[in-house]
Design a protein around this motif. Structure first.
Motif, short mmCIF file in Angstrom:
data_model
loop_
_atom_site.label_atom_id
_atom_site.label_comp_id
_atom_site.label_asym_id
_atom_site.label_seq_id
_atom_site.Cartn_x
_atom_site.Cartn_y
_atom_site.Cartn_z
N ARG A 112 1.80 13.92 -0.88
CA ARG A 112 2.99 13.19 -0.43
C ARG A 112 4.15 14.15 -0.19
O ARG A 112 4.89 14.01 0.79
CB ARG A 112 3.38 12.13 -1.45
N SER A 145 2.80 1.72 -10.21
CA SER A 145 1.71 1.90 -9.26
C SER A 145 0.35 1.67 -9.91
O SER A 145 0.20 1.74 -11.13
CB SER A 145 1.75 3.30 -8.65
N THR A 160 -3.67 3.54 -3.49
CA THR A 160 -2.59 3.33 -4.45
C THR A 160 -1.70 2.22 -3.94
O THR A 160 -1.30 2.24 -2.76
CB THR A 160 -1.76 4.61 -4.65
N PHE A 161 -1.43 1.28 -4.81
CA PHE A 161 -0.52 0.18 -4.49
C PHE A 161 0.64 0.19 -5.47
O PHE A 161 0.48 0.61 -6.61
CB PHE A 161 -1.25 -1.17 -4.58
N VAL A 162 1.78 -0.30 -5.01
CA VAL A 162 2.96 -0.41 -5.85
C VAL A 162 3.35 -1.88 -5.90
O VAL A 162 3.41 -2.55 -4.85
CB VAL A 162 4.12 0.44 -5.30
N THR A 218 0.86 -1.18 0.00
CA THR A 218 0.00 0.00 0.00
C THR A 218 0.89 1.23 0.00
O THR A 218 1.73 1.38 0.89
CB THR A 218 -0.91 0.03 1.24
N ALA A 219 0.73 2.09 -0.98
CA ALA A 219 1.51 3.32 -1.05
C ALA A 219 0.75 4.48 -0.42
O ALA A 219 1.34 5.35 0.23
CB ALA A 219 1.87 3.65 -2.49
N SER A 220 -0.57 4.52 -0.61
CA SER A 220 -1.37 5.58 -0.01
C SER A 220 -2.84 5.18 -0.02
O SER A 220 -3.27 4.34 -0.80
CB SER A 220 -1.20 6.91 -0.76
N PRO A 254 10.22 -1.36 -6.36
CA PRO A 254 9.12 -1.22 -7.32
C PRO A 254 9.45 -1.86 -8.66
O PRO A 254 10.59 -1.78 -9.13
CB PRO A 254 8.97 0.29 -7.47
#
Length: 173
Positions: free
Chosen positions: A153, A86, A112-114, A55-57, A122
């Motif tokens: 961010r 992403s 947002t997922f990476v 999970t990025a955000s 990544p």
């Protein structure tokens, strides 16, 4: 990489809300719903990338209606847009009174997922394309949301520089 339709990543989870999952008001803890959303969104991201993800955000989760004990909660999520590494995932939660059959959307969110390799770095993801009108609407708005996330961010990074990692009670004056 070959592009995939949004629908290929669809993930759905349905659970009954039990009393231990509720707050003193008899409604589902917000954090519990957040965990459901993150879980289902992660499955959608993995389905799309066929790689491990992080999970990025999480954009704001908007709680629209309460989820009562005894109701069911259904979380749906799918990839709406991709960048290099992403993926943006849209999640919608629906509560249902299992006795009356009344259903209503209780929350929505974008996450947002990476995709990452075995070392946590990544890695590229396939493009995604919309097919339905809803998917097209979400896909079209994704670049604006991505720009807002980048700005948010950057602000978060500035706050980390200002506040640092010290606890307030350990800071020397």
């Amino acid at each position: 990489m070959k592009a995939k339709p949004c629908s290929n990543s669809l993930a759905v989870k349905i659970s009954q809300v039990m009393p231990p999952d509720t707050n003193p008001h008899g409604t589902l803890f917000g954090g519990k719903l957040m965990a459901y959303i993150d879980d289902v969104a992660a499955i959608a991201a993995i389905r799309h990338a066929r790689k491990n993800v992080v999970t990025a955000s999480t954009d704001s989760i908007d709680f629209i209606a309460p989820v009562k004990a005894g109701n069911s909660i259904c979380v749906e999520a799918y990839v709406t847009w991709t960048h290099k590494t992403s993926m943006e995932i849209f999640a919608k939660a629906i509560t249902e009174d299992l006795i009356t059959g009344e259903r209503q959307v209780c929350a929505t969110a974008f996450l947002t997922f990476v995709a990452v390799d075995k070392d946590g770095r990544p890695i590229p993801v396939p493009p995604v394309y919309p097919e339905t009108e809803h998917e097209k609407l979400l896909h079209a708005g994704a670049p604006v949301r991505a720009a807002q996330r980048r700005e948010r961010r950057q602000q978060s990074k500035q706050f980390t520089e200002i506040f640092g990692a010290d606890y307030p009670w350990n800071r020397s004056k």
